[in-house]
Write an enzyme that holds these catalytic residues in place. Structure first.
Site, PDB file in Angstrom:
ATOM      1  N   SER A 117     -62.666 128.508  -3.605  1.00 56.57           N
ATOM      2  CA  SER A 117     -62.862 129.817  -4.223  1.00 56.57           C
ATOM      3  C   SER A 117     -63.704 129.654  -5.482  1.00 56.57           C
ATOM      4  O   SER A 117     -63.637 128.621  -6.153  1.00 56.57           O
ATOM      5  CB  SER A 117     -61.514 130.437  -4.577  1.00 56.57           C
ATOM      6  OG  SER A 117     -61.667 131.544  -5.444  1.00 56.57           O
ATOM      7  N   SER A 118     -64.448 130.688  -5.819  1.00 53.52           N
ATOM      8  CA  SER A 118     -65.255 130.636  -7.042  1.00 53.52           C
ATOM      9  C   SER A 118     -64.401 130.657  -8.302  1.00 53.52           C
ATOM     10  O   SER A 118     -64.907 130.386  -9.400  1.00 53.52           O
ATOM     11  CB  SER A 118     -66.246 131.805  -7.071  1.00 53.52           C
ATOM     12  OG  SER A 118     -65.561 133.049  -7.009  1.00 53.52           O
ATOM     13  N   CYS A 119     -63.103 130.944  -8.185  1.00 51.44           N
ATOM     14  CA  CYS A 119     -62.236 130.953  -9.374  1.00 51.44           C
ATOM     15  C   CYS A 119     -61.955 129.547  -9.890  1.00 51.44           C
ATOM     16  O   CYS A 119     -61.310 129.381 -10.928  1.00 51.44           O
ATOM     17  CB  CYS A 119     -60.930 131.682  -9.087  1.00 51.44           C
ATOM     18  SG  CYS A 119     -59.814 130.799  -7.979  1.00 51.44           S
ATOM     19  N   TYR A 146     -53.827 129.572  -8.591  1.00 54.38           N
ATOM     20  CA  TYR A 146     -54.602 129.464  -7.353  1.00 54.38           C
ATOM     21  C   TYR A 146     -55.780 128.521  -7.551  1.00 54.38           C
ATOM     22  O   TYR A 146     -56.077 127.671  -6.692  1.00 54.38           O
ATOM     23  CB  TYR A 146     -55.084 130.858  -6.938  1.00 54.38           C
ATOM     24  CG  TYR A 146     -55.854 130.901  -5.637  1.00 54.38           C
ATOM     25  CD1 TYR A 146     -55.199 130.730  -4.422  1.00 54.38           C
ATOM     26  CD2 TYR A 146     -57.229 131.140  -5.633  1.00 54.38           C
ATOM     27  CE1 TYR A 146     -55.897 130.780  -3.228  1.00 54.38           C
ATOM     28  CE2 TYR A 146     -57.937 131.190  -4.434  1.00 54.38           C
ATOM     29  CZ  TYR A 146     -57.263 131.011  -3.236  1.00 54.38           C
ATOM     30  OH  TYR A 146     -57.972 131.052  -2.058  1.00 54.38           O
ATOM     31  N   LYS A 150     -56.759 124.987  -5.565  1.00 54.91           N
ATOM     32  CA  LYS A 150     -58.028 124.799  -4.865  1.00 54.91           C
ATOM     33  C   LYS A 150     -58.815 123.607  -5.420  1.00 54.91           C
ATOM     34  O   LYS A 150     -59.468 122.874  -4.674  1.00 54.91           O
ATOM     35  CB  LYS A 150     -58.862 126.075  -4.932  1.00 54.91           C
ATOM     36  CG  LYS A 150     -58.324 127.197  -4.029  1.00 54.91           C
ATOM     37  CD  LYS A 150     -58.329 126.771  -2.574  1.00 54.91           C
ATOM     38  CE  LYS A 150     -57.834 127.843  -1.639  1.00 54.91           C
ATOM     39  NZ  LYS A 150     -57.839 127.393  -0.224  1.00 54.91           N
ATOM     40  N   HIS A 189     -57.513 142.336  -3.389  1.00 54.87           N
ATOM     41  CA  HIS A 189     -58.633 142.144  -4.300  1.00 54.87           C
ATOM     42  C   HIS A 189     -59.279 143.497  -4.605  1.00 54.87           C
ATOM     43  O   HIS A 189     -58.956 144.513  -3.999  1.00 54.87           O
ATOM     44  CB  HIS A 189     -59.651 141.172  -3.697  1.00 54.87           C
ATOM     45  CG  HIS A 189     -59.144 139.767  -3.649  1.00 54.87           C
ATOM     46  ND1 HIS A 189     -58.771 139.146  -2.475  1.00 54.87           N
ATOM     47  CD2 HIS A 189     -58.955 138.853  -4.633  1.00 54.87           C
ATOM     48  CE1 HIS A 189     -58.374 137.917  -2.742  1.00 54.87           C
ATOM     49  NE2 HIS A 189     -58.472 137.714  -4.033  1.00 54.87           N
TER      50      HIS A 189
END
Length: 324
Positions: A117-119, A146, A150, A189
């Site tokens: 994920s880009s987070c 999260y 990841k 989201h």
């Protein structure tokens, strides 16, 4: 000592296990694989295989012996869900990915595709976000649980690649949306939540729709079928330890996004922004030059993608009533 990785040979009869095939990303990957003629796809529902049970996962791998694993299984959600259930977000995701990565390697899987994920990137990192920015600053607090899970998945793939020569690659998608999304107003989201909010306001003839935050943060959105296409493309063409960003390379403010969704849905009222609620990261745009240099670019225009998603929601909303 680093062991050389022998890239897997992928063809249309390669046995591929898609973990999380009923989810937003997993179902899109299944569609994409079928469209490209892949004939030997393996899936399991949550009832058939508990991915948090290592013994069950190991048993599955030794029985089915897939050559490829695409890990699209995860516990996901928006700001509210991440803030409300931090323990589940870190524990469940760590358990799922640990079991899949280790089990796949030990069962002789030839290639593993990990979806992150880009987070994972620092909250205040320079924009657009380059792959090398990983672990260079503090994470966004509202989704750090999260993100940490990841990041651990990325590092586990790299560790198994380095020590065992396991051909594991890690893809970092931006914000995804599309048919099959989660429209629960508490746990979804931003984009599917906006679609549902505007639709219900339209049906109820409400005069306003209230949206969390100031509307100023900027976000990048990728249609899920584009993400699936990129995943299969990289499965076929990429073998390296370094992560790959998957996105459009373009972003939009939440205010502009809300107006776009409003137009697609046909809501004629006003939009109010509740500045007392958190905004999250100010901006999150991926640098996708690495992916583009590999020969892939996103194809679906945001307005068209939102229209496709809203059309799907209109057809399936009766099934989603239990989420209200």
């Amino acid at each position: 000592m680093e062991i050389n990785v022998i890239p897997a040979i992928i063809n249309q009869i390669t046995k591929i296990f898609v973990a999380g095939h009923n989810g937003l990303v997993g179902s899109a990957i299944i569609r994409n694989l079928h469209s490209k003629g892949y004939q030997n796809i393996v899936t399991r529902t949550r009832q058939d295989l508990n991915l948090m049970d290592k013994a069950a996962v190991d048993r599955f791998f030794y029985q089915e012996k897939p050559s490829v694993v695409i890990d699209a299984a995860a516990k996901v959600g928006g700001i509210h869900a991440n803030n409300s259930y931090p323990a589940e977000f870190i524990y469940d995701n760590l358990s799922i990915q640990n079991n899949l990565i280790d089990g796949a390697y030990r069962a002789g899987v030839q290639k593993f595709v990990f979806l992150g994920s880009s987070c994972i990137y620092p909250k205040m990192a320079a924009q657009p976000l380059k792959e090398e920015y990983l672990l260079t600053g503090d994470l966004e607090p509202t989704n750090e649980w999260y993100a940490i899970a990841k990041i651990a998945g990325i590092k586990m793939c790299q560790a198994y690649r380095k020590q065992y020569g396991f051909d594991a690659i890690s893809l970092m998608p931006t914000n995804l949306y599309g048919p099959g999304d989660n429209f629960d107003l508490q746990n979804s989201h931003v984009l599917p939540a906006l679609i549902r909010k505007f639709h219900e306001a339209k049906i109820n003839k409400d005069s306003t729709v209230t949206i969390w935050g100031t509307g100023t943060p900027k976000r990048e959105f990728l249609y899920v079928d584009d993400m699936a296409d990129a995943s299969v493309f990289l499965l076929e063409n990429y073998s390296d330890a370094e992560i790959v960003n998957v996105g459009t390379g373009e972003d939009i403010s939440i205010k502009e996004l809300a107006q776009l969704v409003q137009d697609v849905v046909g809501f004629n009222g006003q939009i109010d922004f509740d500045a007392s609620k958190p905004d999250g990261t100010p901006r999150k745009l991926l640098d996708v030059s690495k992916l583009q240099s590999q020969g892939w670019e996103a194809k679906t225009d945001l307005a068209k993608g939102i229209q496709h998603t809203y059309d799907w929601y209109l057809i399936n909303q009766q099934l989603l009533r239990t989420e209200k």
